[in-house]
Scaffold this active site. Structure first.
Site, PDB file in Angstrom:
ATOM      1  N   HIS A 188       0.855  -1.203   0.000  1.00  0.00           N
ATOM      2  CA  HIS A 188       0.000   0.000   0.000  1.00  0.00           C
ATOM      3  C   HIS A 188       0.887   1.248   0.000  1.00  0.00           C
ATOM      4  CE1 HIS A 188      -3.392   2.478   0.314  1.00  0.00           C
ATOM      5  NE2 HIS A 188      -3.916   2.078   1.463  1.00  0.00           N
ATOM      6  N   HIS A 191      -2.960   6.842  -0.784  1.00  0.00           N
ATOM      7  CA  HIS A 191      -3.928   7.412   0.161  1.00  0.00           C
ATOM      8  C   HIS A 191      -3.313   8.124   1.360  1.00  0.00           C
ATOM      9  CE1 HIS A 191      -6.944   4.271  -1.566  1.00  0.00           C
ATOM     10  NE2 HIS A 191      -6.629   5.218  -2.439  1.00  0.00           N
ATOM     11  N   TYR A 193      -0.761   7.298   3.209  1.00  0.00           N
ATOM     12  CA  TYR A 193      -0.173   6.484   4.259  1.00  0.00           C
ATOM     13  C   TYR A 193       1.356   6.480   4.124  1.00  0.00           C
ATOM     14  CZ  TYR A 193      -5.029   5.311   5.080  1.00  0.00           C
ATOM     15  OH  TYR A 193      -6.369   5.404   5.346  1.00  0.00           O
TER      16      TYR A 193
END
Length: 369
Positions: A188, A191, A193
């Site tokens: 990931h 977004h 993060y």
């Protein structure tokens, strides 16, 4: 024959890689349902993910699974930072496989966006938003730099030792994902993060080898990819999710994403999913398929990769059009799949797939798709 429902191969450094029965991907979606606050998935996760596998998805991704307790978005997030969690994921993976779908896990670290109130049970209605207080079980967060761009409690800037330890956490999580039987790991990097925080000048104000230039800001991501690829079996594909664009001048832009995607491909990433934003106020476009051009840009940069588009792709004909025009190789379905776990089966029927090729559980044949 619908292109959306033709099989596709995901390459890996060694071996045949992975064949998906179709090009529909269940996007990772946080469930905020670990009531015990221990990161261990349970019956809800089996029911949620299992229903989408039975509903016909080619690849089913878990929600963001934290690689360390400190990296959880909320205290109700699932994780894979210990062996208890890995063992709990295994029967969920087995059920996904039993329905003909491949199982993927998204590895995640929220960085500065960690230790926040969960969306469930309806915290906004109760006034519980933002950072968790110490009295509510909140914890100290860490990120590339101290920042207030997220409107949360400012994190501590990570030391070199903390960065090195974090990279080991990603690798250990990948090892546990393999033990649980997952077919694909997705890193990931979207977004807002932790990895995205390193990539974007909006959140990275470091002056050492992890900040400043493009090469420095992408260093942490490169090191994570390399560590995960080394820990993840060579015959299994490695994926990554990017925020393709911050939609802010001076931020991380699609040109940066395309450039870095080519580097990530050389490091062993063969599947890319393109979302956007996540740092600061949203300034981007909206509307059906608004992020498809981001996937197209990455597909042009890495033609040999499997690239999926995501974001307000709800209609089967719309999804088919994305593929037949060559804009992307697959589609990730999120909110539409929350509404209808059988989205692929319905889509296949609407697109004229022969009855025997409509992907869903045999127990549901009487639905007459």
């Amino acid at each position: 024959m619908s292109k959306l429902f033709t099989p596709v191969d995901l390459a890996a450094p060694e071996g045949p890689g992975l064949t998906l029965r179709n090009r529909t991907v269940l996007a990772p979606m946080c469930q905020y349902s670990v009531d015990n606050r221990d990161g261990v998935p349970h019956a809800w996760h089996l029911a949620h993910l299992g229903a989408r596998a039975a509903g016909g998805f080619g690849l089913v991704f878990t929600e963001a699974a934290a690689v360390t307790a400190q990296g959880r978005i909320s205290d109700r997030d699932a994780g894979i930072w210990n062996d208890d969690q890995s063992r709990a994921w295994a029967p969920i993976v087995d059920f996904i496989h039993s329905q003909g779908a491949a199982a993927g896990i998204q590895l995640a670290h929220a960085g500065a966006k960690a230790s926040t109130h969960a969306w469930l049970p309806q915290p906004a209605a109760a006034g519980q938003v933002g950072s968790l207080g110490e009295e509510d079980g909140g914890w100290e967060t860490a990120a590339p730099s101290e920042t207030d761009v997220f409107g949360l409690d400012s994190p501590l800037a990570m030391s070199g030792e903390q960065i090195a330890a974090s990279i080991r956490d990603w690798a250990e999580a990948a090892r546990r994902a393999d033990e649980a039987g997952f077919d694909v790991v997705q890193i990931h990097a979207a977004h807002g993060y932790l990895i995205h925080q390193f990539l974007s000048p909006l959140a990275n104000a470091r002056t050492d080898e992890y900040g400043g230039s493009f090469g420095n800001r992408t260093r942490y991501a490169r090191e994570v990819i390399s560590a995960v690829r080394a820990a993840w079996p060579a015959h299994k594909p490695l994926a990554i999710r990017f925020s393709g664009d911050d939609w802010v001048d001076g931020g991380w832009r699609i040109q940066d994403t395309a450039r870095f995607a080519a580097e990530a491909f050389e490091l062993g990433v063969t599947a890319f999913d393109l979302s956007s934003a996540g740092i600061g106020k949203y300034h981007g476009p909206s509307g059906p398929g608004f992020q498809v051009p981001l996937a197209t840009a990455v597909k042009q940069a890495v033609p040999a990769a499997f690239v999926t588009a995501v974001g307000m792709i709800n209609d089967p004909s719309q999804a088919e059009q994305v593929l037949v025009t060559g804009a992307a190789d697959g589609v990730s379905i999120g909110r539409a799949a929350l509404k209808n776990p059988n989205w692929p089966a319905v889509a296949a029927a609407e697109l004229g797939a022969p009855r025997e090729q409509v992907p869903f559980a045999a127990q549901y044949w009487r639905a007459h798709w």
